[in-house]
Structures are given as C-alpha cells and as structure tokens.
Design an enzyme around this catalytic site. Sequence first.
Site, PDB file in Angstrom:
ATOM      1  N   GLU A  18     -28.536 -11.651 -13.922  1.00 33.37           N
ATOM      2  CA  GLU A  18     -29.221 -10.733 -12.977  1.00 33.37           C
ATOM      3  C   GLU A  18     -29.577  -9.403 -13.620  1.00 33.37           C
ATOM      4  OE1 GLU A  18     -29.650 -12.959  -9.600  1.00 33.37           O
ATOM      5  OE2 GLU A  18     -30.222 -10.871  -9.865  1.00 33.37           O
ATOM      6  N   THR A  77       0.463  -9.230   2.966  1.00 32.88           N
ATOM      7  CA  THR A  77      -0.592 -10.158   2.532  1.00 32.88           C
ATOM      8  C   THR A  77      -1.863  -9.433   2.105  1.00 32.88           C
ATOM      9  OG1 THR A  77      -1.357 -10.338   4.824  1.00 32.88           O
ATOM     10  CG2 THR A  77       0.228 -12.001   4.043  1.00 32.88           C
ATOM     11  N   ASP A  78      -2.053  -8.188   2.516  1.00 29.78           N
ATOM     12  CA  ASP A  78      -3.334  -7.510   2.246  1.00 29.78           C
ATOM     13  C   ASP A  78      -3.628  -7.396   0.760  1.00 29.78           C
ATOM     14  OD1 ASP A  78      -3.689  -5.095   4.982  1.00 29.78           O
ATOM     15  OD2 ASP A  78      -3.410  -7.261   4.932  1.00 29.78           O
ATOM     16  N   TYR A  80       1.734  -5.922  15.621  1.00 28.26           N
ATOM     17  CA  TYR A  80       3.166  -5.759  15.314  1.00 28.26           C
ATOM     18  C   TYR A  80       3.270  -4.639  14.293  1.00 28.26           C
ATOM     19  CZ  TYR A  80       1.314  -8.242  11.361  1.00 28.26           C
ATOM     20  OH  TYR A  80       0.518  -8.600  10.303  1.00 28.26           O
ATOM     21  N   THR A 130       4.168  -8.094   6.548  1.00 33.09           N
ATOM     22  CA  THR A 130       4.364  -8.795   7.826  1.00 33.09           C
ATOM     23  C   THR A 130       5.568  -9.695   7.806  1.00 33.09           C
ATOM     24  OG1 THR A 130       2.030  -8.733   8.340  1.00 33.09           O
ATOM     25  CG2 THR A 130       3.273 -10.479   9.383  1.00 33.09           C
ATOM     26  N   LYS A 134      -6.711 -13.582  -0.241  1.00 27.30           N
ATOM     27  CA  LYS A 134      -6.632 -13.643   1.223  1.00 27.30           C
ATOM     28  C   LYS A 134      -8.060 -13.745   1.732  1.00 27.30           C
ATOM     29  CE  LYS A 134      -4.786 -11.082   5.223  1.00 27.30           C
ATOM     30  NZ  LYS A 134      -3.977  -9.889   5.622  1.00 27.30           N
ATOM     31  N   SER A 191       1.392  -3.530   2.531  1.00 34.58           N
ATOM     32  CA  SER A 191       0.871  -3.622   1.155  1.00 34.58           C
ATOM     33  C   SER A 191      -0.493  -2.965   0.961  1.00 34.58           C
ATOM     34  CB  SER A 191       0.808  -5.076   0.706  1.00 34.58           C
ATOM     35  OG  SER A 191      -0.275  -5.747   1.313  1.00 34.58           O
TER      36      SER A 191
HETATM   37  N1  DAS Z   1      -0.609  -4.826   6.653  1.00 37.88           N
HETATM   38  C1  DAS Z   1      -0.331  -6.097   6.068  1.00 37.88           C
HETATM   39  C2  DAS Z   1       0.339  -5.900   4.720  1.00 37.88           C
HETATM   40  O1  DAS Z   1       1.396  -5.300   4.664  1.00 37.88           O
HETATM   41  C3  DAS Z   1       0.585  -6.923   6.877  1.00 37.88           C
HETATM   42  C4  DAS Z   1       0.727  -8.274   6.250  1.00 37.88           C
HETATM   43  O2  DAS Z   1      -0.120  -9.096   6.529  1.00 37.88           O
HETATM   44  O3  DAS Z   1       1.621  -8.498   5.442  1.00 37.88           O
HETATM   45  O4  DAS Z   1      -0.221  -6.390   3.747  1.00 37.88           O
END
Ligand code: DAS
Length: 360
Positions: free
Chosen positions: A317, A123-124, A57, A43, A196, A90
């Site tokens: 457990e 970020t994923d 986006y 992103t 995340k 990602s």
């Molecule tokens: N799809 C997500 C990624 O590329 C977009 C982001 O949040 O960076 O990890």
Amino acid sequence: MLKKLMNSLATGLVALTFAAAVHAQTATPPARPQVVLLATGGTIAGAGATAANSASYQAAKVPVDKLIAGVPELAQVAQVRGEQVFQIASESFTNEHLLTLGKRVAALAKQPDVDGIVITHGTDTLEETAYFLNLTVHTDKPVVVVGSMRPSTAISADGALNLLNAVTTAAAKDSRGKGVLVVMNDEIHTGRDVSKSVNIKTEAFRSPWGPLGMVVEGKTYWFRAPVKRHTTGSEFDIEQIGALPAVSIAYGSGNADDTAYRAFAAKGAKAIIHAGTGNGSVAAPVVPALRELRAQGVQIVRSARVTAGGFVLRNAEQPDDQYDWVVSHDLNPQKARILTMVALARGADSKALQRMFMEY
Ligand code: DAS
C-alpha cells in the site's frame, strides 16, 4: 512332603500380598507439580452486586488466596501457592507493570521448586502482557496467562474453570517449550497470536490462525505448536531491559488527519504504530507527517485495524523501502507496540525492526 511345600508357598503368597497392600497404603503419592499463581487483578478477581451481574461489576477485588480457595480442585492438579503482584484492572497496566511482572516471572522460573507459573490478569490487555512475556522471559517452563469474562459472583461464571484449566496446563509436561500460553474458554492459545476479539462473551479470545490446543476434563490436547521465536529462543531478555521506550498507536479511519501522529511525537514517542484501514493503508493527508517524523528519527510501523487477522505486506500500500517505514506483518497494533518497544530497548534500527517483525 509335597503338602508341606504347598503350605509354605501359600503362607509366603499371603505374606507377599499383605506386604504389597501395606506398601500401596503407605507409599507416598507421586509429588504434584509445583505451580505459582501470580495475581494481578481483573474480572477473574472481580465481584458484582448480584448473581445476575455478569457484565457490570468491579474488577480487581478478590485476593489471590481467595482465588485459590475458591477452586479446591486445584489441589488435585498441583501444589499451588499464590502471590499478589498487583490488584488492578488491566486497562491501567503501564510499562512499569509489565517490567515488574516480567522480572518476577523470570526469577520464579529459575527456581527448581517451580514447575509452572499461572498469571491471573484482566482481559483488556491480557494479550499484550502475554506477548511481552513470550518475547522476554527465558524459560521453557509453562507460563500461562488466564482471565475471565464474568466475575466469580455471576451465574455461570467462567473464572473457576478457566483457572483450573490454566493450572492444569501449567502443570502439564507437554506444555513445556511452547512459549507463553493463554488459556480461556477451554482453549490453549499462544500469547503471540491471541487477542480479545469480543468484549461481552466468554468465547472472547481468538487467534487468527487458530488455538494451539484444548484443555478438557483435566487433560491438555495439542494440535499445533508455535513456529515464531519465543522465550528461550528470543534475543530479548527481561533481565537486560531497564526501561521501555514510549511507543504510541494512532488509529486510521475516514477523514483522517495527522494531528495524533504529530502529538505523539511531540510528547516523545520513539515510534508510532499506525493502526491502518485495510492492510495498513495510510490516508494521503497523513503521509507527509509520517515522512517528516521518520526523518526526525521516529520509527513508523504500518499495522492494520482489522480484528480477525491482519496481514500488512511491505511496499504494497505504501513505498516502505523509499520511506524507510516498517510493516507489522500479521501482528495487530497492540502487539506491534509491544514488539517495537522491546526492539527499540535493544537499539534496533528500522532494518533490524523489520527482521524482528518477521521472526517474532
Ligand atoms: N477491566 C477489565 C480488565 O481488568 C476486566 C476484565 O475483563 O478482566 O481487563
């Protein structure tokens, strides 16, 4: 006589002041730290149709030189040069992407003209890449992974300040020796702990045991340092890893059965991470399959699906000693997969694997 002496003193003073002024003008400014920016997409390189599109986006559109040009303030912090390693979202990162990126980071870190490295990333799976580098890249130079939750085209986009803060952190001498760092939303996290935790806010990345520090107006502020093994203290070395074994994650829930576990093993998984309910609990109908797969040589790691901080205790457990299973301690399933892959790449057995979960 006295007057003559006073005059020559005054003349000398003026000459000295003038020379100092000239020197100040022409003195070369202190050399800025040299930071390499490795762009992989996400992103932070995303673009939306309108400024109102903060959540819809296209990721991985803006090239690295435009990312750098988009934040002119970077030049006040460091001498930044960019490389476009990938241009992908990602969620599509593969083990091969991890290895390629890790080997590039390790090679750059060896160069005397590199003081720090920043990686822009989606970020994923940012938390997985950051932990992988934390485990396998042998350098005490700052390596900082950064992303953004909004595309640069959106009102109140977070990417530009995240990037400036990441370069500031990578350029800061006091960032050295702290392992791979993640800078998001003014906070500095260790790549080991952060994940995340929210998928729609700029305050998306959280560490269950808290961030290490903050970046505020171009300065890093530290409140703690990592205690787990990392980078130069790690037994894993990216330069000795040729391939990463298949390790899969199966999610625990109510009405659970053993289909996923058996399917992963049939596909060649060398280990299965159980993302268990609570503190890594295993539903009764699943236990026999996991015992069978363990007997066939598949490693079984009990992790927890909880998001704000898991803690899986050995033999709590399940009788892990009797079943020869491993527990992930406080590492979530996606981090447990990364550690298990690099451990098995080194030929770790279940005893060594359990040690590694306690040390890294
Ligand atoms: N799809 C997500 C990624 O590329 C977009 C982001 O949040 O960076 O990890």
